[in-house]
Design a protein around this motif. Structure first.
Motif, mmCIF file in Angstrom:
data_model
loop_
_atom_site.group_PDB
_atom_site.id
_atom_site.type_symbol
_atom_site.label_atom_id
_atom_site.label_comp_id
_atom_site.label_asym_id
_atom_site.label_seq_id
_atom_site.Cartn_x
_atom_site.Cartn_y
_atom_site.Cartn_z
ATOM 1 N N GLY A 1 41.906 36.331 32.383
ATOM 2 C CA GLY A 1 42.798 36.311 31.239
ATOM 3 C C GLY A 1 42.875 37.653 30.537
ATOM 4 N N ARG A 2 43.334 37.610 29.289
ATOM 5 C CA ARG A 2 43.541 38.824 28.502
ATOM 6 C C ARG A 2 42.245 39.598 28.328
ATOM 7 N NH1 ARG A 2 41.455 40.550 23.199
ATOM 8 N NH2 ARG A 2 43.008 41.998 22.321
ATOM 9 N N ASP A 3 41.132 38.898 28.046
ATOM 10 C CA ASP A 3 39.873 39.587 27.822
ATOM 11 C C ASP A 3 39.365 40.268 29.081
ATOM 12 O OD1 ASP A 3 39.855 38.822 25.176
ATOM 13 O OD2 ASP A 3 38.678 37.012 25.543
ATOM 14 N N GLY A 4 39.577 39.619 30.222
ATOM 15 C CA GLY A 4 39.184 40.244 31.481
ATOM 16 C C GLY A 4 39.984 41.510 31.753
ATOM 17 N N LEU A 5 41.272 41.469 31.444
ATOM 18 C CA LEU A 5 42.109 42.653 31.624
ATOM 19 C C LEU A 5 41.665 43.782 30.690
ATOM 20 C CD1 LEU A 5 45.625 40.954 31.895
ATOM 21 C CD2 LEU A 5 44.341 42.053 33.739
ATOM 22 N N LEU A 6 41.310 43.420 29.457
ATOM 23 C CA LEU A 6 40.854 44.425 28.495
ATOM 24 C C LEU A 6 39.596 45.121 29.008
ATOM 25 C CD1 LEU A 6 40.714 44.017 24.662
ATOM 26 C CD2 LEU A 6 38.746 44.943 25.871
ATOM 27 N N MET A 7 38.637 44.335 29.497
ATOM 28 C CA MET A 7 37.393 44.920 29.989
ATOM 29 C C MET A 7 37.626 45.769 31.236
ATOM 30 S SD MET A 7 35.110 44.242 27.834
ATOM 31 C CE MET A 7 34.047 43.110 26.929
ATOM 32 N N ALA A 8 38.515 45.337 32.108
ATOM 33 C CA ALA A 8 38.821 46.116 33.309
ATOM 34 C C ALA A 8 39.463 47.448 32.934
ATOM 35 C CB ALA A 8 39.736 45.320 34.234
ATOM 36 N N LEU A 9 40.363 47.424 31.953
ATOM 37 C CA LEU A 9 40.997 48.664 31.500
ATOM 38 C C LEU A 9 39.965 49.575 30.841
ATOM 39 C CD1 LEU A 9 43.488 50.413 31.038
ATOM 40 C CD2 LEU A 9 43.947 49.093 28.952
ATOM 41 N N LEU A 10 39.023 48.992 30.128
ATOM 42 C CA LEU A 10 37.962 49.772 29.495
ATOM 43 C C LEU A 10 37.158 50.545 30.536
ATOM 44 C CD1 LEU A 10 36.301 50.560 27.023
ATOM 45 C CD2 LEU A 10 35.177 48.343 27.139
ATOM 46 N N VAL A 11 36.783 49.884 31.620
ATOM 47 C CA VAL A 11 36.046 50.558 32.694
ATOM 48 C C VAL A 11 36.889 51.678 33.297
ATOM 49 C CG1 VAL A 11 35.017 50.260 34.981
ATOM 50 C CG2 VAL A 11 34.659 48.520 33.221
ATOM 51 N N GLU A 12 38.171 51.418 33.481
ATOM 52 C CA GLU A 12 39.063 52.428 34.050
ATOM 53 C C GLU A 12 39.150 53.655 33.146
ATOM 54 O OE1 GLU A 12 41.763 54.164 36.753
ATOM 55 O OE2 GLU A 12 40.477 52.401 36.957
ATOM 56 N N GLU A 13 39.272 53.435 31.846
ATOM 57 C CA GLU A 13 39.383 54.550 30.909
ATOM 58 C C GLU A 13 38.087 55.349 30.810
ATOM 59 O OE1 GLU A 13 42.151 55.752 29.124
ATOM 60 O OE2 GLU A 13 42.980 54.546 30.739
ATOM 61 N N ILE A 14 36.956 54.684 30.914
ATOM 62 C CA ILE A 14 35.677 55.405 30.915
ATOM 63 C C ILE A 14 35.614 56.340 32.121
ATOM 64 C CG2 ILE A 14 33.176 55.147 31.202
ATOM 65 C CD1 ILE A 14 33.421 52.529 29.579
ATOM 66 N N GLY A 15 36.025 55.852 33.282
ATOM 67 C CA GLY A 15 36.016 56.674 34.486
ATOM 68 C C GLY A 15 36.965 57.851 34.419
ATOM 69 N N ARG A 16 38.071 57.695 33.683
ATOM 70 C CA ARG A 16 39.077 58.762 33.585
ATOM 71 C C ARG A 16 38.790 59.767 32.479
ATOM 72 N NH1 ARG A 16 44.375 57.713 35.357
ATOM 73 N NH2 ARG A 16 45.176 58.548 33.402
ATOM 74 N N ALA A 17 37.886 59.429 31.571
ATOM 75 C CA ALA A 17 37.642 60.281 30.401
ATOM 76 C C ALA A 17 37.073 61.635 30.810
ATOM 77 C CB ALA A 17 36.689 59.587 29.438
ATOM 78 N N PRO A 18 37.565 62.719 30.230
ATOM 79 C CA PRO A 18 37.060 64.053 30.584
ATOM 80 C C PRO A 18 35.653 64.289 30.042
ATOM 81 C CG PRO A 18 38.662 64.206 28.806
ATOM 82 C CD PRO A 18 38.684 62.781 29.274
#
Length: 255
Positions: free
Chosen positions: A126-143
Motif C-alpha cells: 500500500g501507500r506506506d510500503g511505497l513511501l518506505m521503498a521511495l525512502l530507501v531509493e532516495e537514501i541511495g541517491r543522496a550525494p
C-alpha cells in the motif's frame, strides 16, 4: 530504546522501519550496533558518530549512513531530535557498505519526517510500503558530503590523532608529530597516508572543520572559533570552510 525494545524493533517483519527520538544536550549513546543498516538524521541539533574506523558529523540538512553490524557511538550536540531509518541488509542497495555523511534533500527530509508515523507492521503493497521503498531509493541517491575523518589503527599514530582531536589546531606541524614517533618526515608521511588515506595537512584541516561545526551549531562567533583553531583570521577560516562545504560558516550557526 532499551535492549528489549531494540530486539523487538529489529525483529519487525518489514524491510524498513523508522523511529524518532528526542535527546537532551550532550547526551551520549554508548557503542552499540544494529543488524540493520541505519540512517541517522537530526531534524533538530547535530549528531557526531564514531566507529573504530573514523568519525562522522551531521549538522543540519545532513545525515549519517551506518551500515549493518558496524559498532558506533553517538554524541548529541545541543538538544537533538532524531529520525532514524533501519533497513534490512538485503535491501540497502546503493546506500553502501561504508559509513558516510549524505546531503538531505527536501524530498528525503519530508520522507524521513513522515516515516516515523508509519505503523511498524505497515502494508508493504500500500501507500506506506511505497513511501518506505521511495525512502530507501532516495537514501541511495543522496550525494556524499565530505564530513568524515578516518582514524588510524597504528597505536602510536592513533594516540597522536586522539590528542589532536581534543585540541585541534591548524598550525600544528608534521615535523612535531614525526619527532614524537621517532620517525623521519618522509617515513611519517608514508605511514600517515597509508593509515588514513589522506595527507597530514588534509587530515588536520578536516579535523578542524569537524571541530568547528558543533561550535557553530551552538551559536559561537565565527571569529572566536577561527582563532581557537589557529587560523589567522575569520576570513582565512571562512575561505577554507566555504571551499570544503560550499557555504560560509555563518550558515551553520543556530538561528
Amino acid at each position: 530504546m532499551s535492549a528489549s525494545d531494540a530486539a523487538v524493533f529489529e525483529a519487525t517483519p518489514r524491510p524498513v522501519v523508522s523511529r524518532g527520538n528526542a535527546y537532551p544536550a550532550s547526551f551520549e549513546l554508548p557503542t552499540h550496533q544494529h543488524r540493520r543498516g541505519q540512517l541517522l538524521y537530526a531534524s533538530k541539533g547535530t549528531v557526531a558518530v564514531t566507529t573504530p574506523f573514523g568519525a562522522w558529523i551531521a549538522p543540519p540538512e545532513r545525515a549519517v549512513w551506518i551500515p549493518s553490524e558496524i559498532p558506533h557511538a553517538v554524541r548529541m550536540i545541543g538538544a537533538v531530535n532524531t529520525r532514524s531509518v533501519y533497513i534490512e541488509p538485503e535491501v540497502t542497495g546503493a546506500a553502501g557498505a561504508a559509513c558516510r555523511v549524505i546531503a538531505v534533500s527536501p524530498l528525503l527530509r519530508a520522507l524521513l519526517v513522515e516515516a516515523v508515523h508509519v505503523p511498524r507492521e505497515y502494508d508493504t503493497s500500500g501507500r506506506d510500503g511505497l513511501l518506505m521503498a521511495l525512502l530507501v531509493e532516495e537514501i541511495g541517491r543522496a550525494p556524499r558530503v565530505p564530513l568524515d575523518l578516518p582514524l588510524p589503527s597504528d597505536p602510536g599514530l592513533a594516540a597522536l590523532c586522539a590528542r589532536f582531536l581534543e585540541h585541534p589546531n591548524v598550525v600544528e606541524g608534521i615535523d612535531a608529530w614525526a619527532d614524537r614517533l621517532g620517525m623521519h618526515r618522509r617515513s611519517f608521511t608514508r605511514l600517515f597516508r597509508r593509515e588514513t588515506g589522506m595527507s597530514f595537512a588534509q587530515w588536520r584541516q578536516q579535523a578542524c572543520l569537524l571541530a568547528a561545526l558543533p561550535r557553530l551549531a551552538a551559536n559561537e562567533a565565527v571569529t572566536e572559533v577561527a582563532l581557537d583553531l589557529g587560523y589567522e583570521s575569520a576570513t582565512s577560516f571562512s575561505t577554507m570552510f566555504r571551499r570544503a562545504l560550499g557555504k560560509p560558516p555563518s550558515d551553520y550557526r543556530a538561528a
